[in-house]
Design a protein around this motif. Structure first.
Motif, short mmCIF file in Angstrom:
data_model
loop_
_atom_site.label_atom_id
_atom_site.label_comp_id
_atom_site.label_asym_id
_atom_site.label_seq_id
_atom_site.Cartn_x
_atom_site.Cartn_y
_atom_site.Cartn_z
N ARG A 87 0.81 -1.29 -0.08
CA ARG A 87 0.17 0.02 0.02
C ARG A 87 0.85 1.25 0.21
NH1 ARG A 87 -2.87 -0.76 4.41
NH2 ARG A 87 -1.26 0.11 5.67
N ILE A 88 2.02 1.12 0.78
CA ILE A 88 3.01 2.35 0.90
C ILE A 88 3.59 2.49 -0.44
CG2 ILE A 88 5.04 3.28 1.87
CD1 ILE A 88 3.98 1.90 4.46
N ALA A 89 4.07 1.31 -1.16
CA ALA A 89 4.74 1.50 -2.31
C ALA A 89 3.86 1.86 -3.70
CB ALA A 89 5.04 -0.17 -2.89
N LEU A 90 2.41 1.72 -3.35
CA LEU A 90 1.46 2.31 -4.22
C LEU A 90 1.33 3.65 -4.24
CD1 LEU A 90 -1.24 -0.27 -4.02
CD2 LEU A 90 -0.13 0.24 -6.13
N GLU A 91 1.36 4.22 -3.11
CA GLU A 91 1.40 5.77 -2.96
C GLU A 91 2.45 6.38 -3.30
OE1 GLU A 91 0.99 9.06 0.86
OE2 GLU A 91 0.22 7.06 0.91
N PHE A 92 3.55 6.00 -3.06
CA PHE A 92 5.07 6.35 -3.68
C PHE A 92 5.12 6.55 -5.00
CE2 PHE A 92 9.29 6.42 -4.78
CZ PHE A 92 9.93 7.06 -3.82
N ALA A 93 4.63 5.57 -5.60
CA ALA A 93 4.68 5.24 -7.03
C ALA A 93 3.74 6.32 -7.67
CB ALA A 93 4.38 3.64 -7.58
N ALA A 94 2.45 6.74 -7.14
CA ALA A 94 1.49 7.49 -7.74
C ALA A 94 2.10 9.00 -7.04
CB ALA A 94 0.12 7.35 -6.87
N ARG A 95 2.59 9.18 -6.06
CA ARG A 95 2.91 10.44 -5.93
C ARG A 95 4.29 10.95 -6.31
NH1 ARG A 95 3.12 10.99 -0.01
NH2 ARG A 95 3.86 13.19 -0.41
N PHE A 96 5.26 10.01 -6.71
CA PHE A 96 6.72 10.28 -7.08
C PHE A 96 6.82 9.45 -8.22
CE2 PHE A 96 6.61 10.69 -2.49
CZ PHE A 96 6.74 11.97 -2.24
N PRO A 97 6.11 9.42 -9.25
CA PRO A 97 6.13 8.40 -10.64
C PRO A 97 7.69 8.64 -11.20
CG PRO A 97 4.60 10.23 -11.19
CD PRO A 97 5.02 10.23 -9.65
N GLN A 98 8.32 9.80 -11.16
CA GLN A 98 9.51 9.75 -11.67
C GLN A 98 10.46 9.16 -10.90
OE1 GLN A 98 8.12 12.19 -10.21
NE2 GLN A 98 9.25 13.18 -8.54
N ARG A 99 10.40 8.77 -9.70
CA ARG A 99 11.24 8.10 -8.90
C ARG A 99 11.09 6.80 -8.72
NH1 ARG A 99 12.96 11.27 -3.52
NH2 ARG A 99 14.71 10.08 -3.95
N THR A 100 10.25 6.12 -9.64
CA THR A 100 9.68 4.84 -9.24
C THR A 100 9.99 4.01 -10.55
OG1 THR A 100 7.96 5.48 -7.65
CG2 THR A 100 7.85 3.13 -8.62
N THR A 101 11.01 2.92 -10.49
CA THR A 101 11.17 2.42 -11.86
C THR A 101 10.44 0.81 -12.15
OG1 THR A 101 12.97 1.13 -10.51
CG2 THR A 101 13.57 3.19 -11.86
N ALA A 102 9.87 0.37 -10.97
CA ALA A 102 9.17 -0.90 -11.07
C ALA A 102 8.45 -1.15 -9.69
CB ALA A 102 10.12 -2.06 -11.26
N LEU A 103 7.25 -1.93 -9.77
CA LEU A 103 6.75 -2.26 -8.37
C LEU A 103 6.22 -3.79 -8.54
CD1 LEU A 103 3.55 0.38 -8.43
CD2 LEU A 103 5.70 0.17 -6.73
N ALA A 104 6.99 -4.58 -7.30
CA ALA A 104 6.41 -5.61 -7.27
C ALA A 104 5.63 -5.86 -5.79
CB ALA A 104 7.56 -6.59 -7.26
#
Length: 254
Positions: A87-104
């Motif tokens: 859940r935290i990873a999803l929030e991070f990826a949504a708020r900081f998309p330019q910093r997120t290279t992949a999500l597992a």
């Protein structure tokens, strides 16, 4: 406050975000596989878990992760999150998309999910045990609920110790309790490729979340494991690690 953490290996940065029944020790079986494949692995304890104390001011978990990456000089990272860590990873990826290279995301939670009957019943039972002061009973309830049938006794014992420690930290008297800062999160802002893993022996909620997210997130795919409970990275790491490495080699090659 800097989250308690450790860093190992060299290469593209991978951040491991633990389930809220665990702490960063849950990733012990993944650490050698990920560092051996050429990744720099960051494991952290969220506030109130492991070696990270309860918050001393209003806080936000995704902001904590961003601050940790800033401190480590990592502009971008892939995130592997389990349950509440997902859940935290999803929030991070949504708020900081330019910093997120992949999500597992392993048996991930999501902020707006309405729990089903079985999950609500679990929460009610846990609340009743904690209100009665039965921390040992609440701990055993969590071990039974979240650890799948194929986990060994050592894994169950580690989950037991992690959950008991979290209860002790979180239930200790505090001078002042600080709440989490809420941000508006638009999951459609996520641009990173995503792998969504669910388990046959988990609560049905987490399968439904994985299906929903696989439909909503562009560039995502869903893998349902017939052997897994809620913590597949601990239950059968020898089967889960190749899945994670295969996904990372495709999306964030070392």
């Amino acid at each position: 406050m800097t989250l308690s953490h450790d860093v190992a290996g060299d290469g593209p940065t991978i951040v491991l975000l633990h389930s809220t029944v665990c702490d960063r020790r849950m990733w012990d079986p993944q650490l050698p596989a990920l560092t051996g494949a050429g990744y720099r692995v960051v494991r952290c304890d969220l506030r109130g878990f492991g070696d990270s104390p309860m918050p001393d001011r209003p806080y936000n978990n995704a902001d904590d992760v961003a601050g940790l990456l800033d401190e480590l000089g990592a502009e971008q990272a892939a995130l592997i999150g389990a349950s509440g860590g997902g859940r935290i990873a999803l929030e991070f990826a949504a708020r900081f998309p330019q910093r997120t290279t992949a999500l597992a995301l392993l048996c991930t939670a999501v902020a707006d999910h309405e729990p089903g009957e079985r999950l609500r019943a679990f929460g009610d039972q846990e609340d009743a045990l904690l209100e009665a002061g039965d921390v040992a009973g609440a701990t055993e309830l969590n071990v039974t609920a979240w650890v799948g049938p194929h986990a060994d006794d050592a894994t169950r014992d580690l989950v037991r110790r992690m959950q008991r420690h979290a209860f002790e930290v979180q239930l200790a008297p505090q001078e002042q309790e600080y709440g989490s800062i809420k941000h508006d999160v638009d999951l459609s802002a996520i641009t990173a490729p995503a792998l969504l893993v669910s388990g046959e022996h988990d609560f049905a909620d987490f399968h439904a979340i994985a299906v929903r997210l696989s439909e909503e997130l562009a560039g995502s795919r869903h893998l349902h494991l017939d052997w897994a409970g809620h913590l597949p990275s601990m239950e059968r790491p020898d089967e889960l690690n190749p899945v994670l490495l295969g996904f990372l080699r495709e999306t964030v090659p070392a």
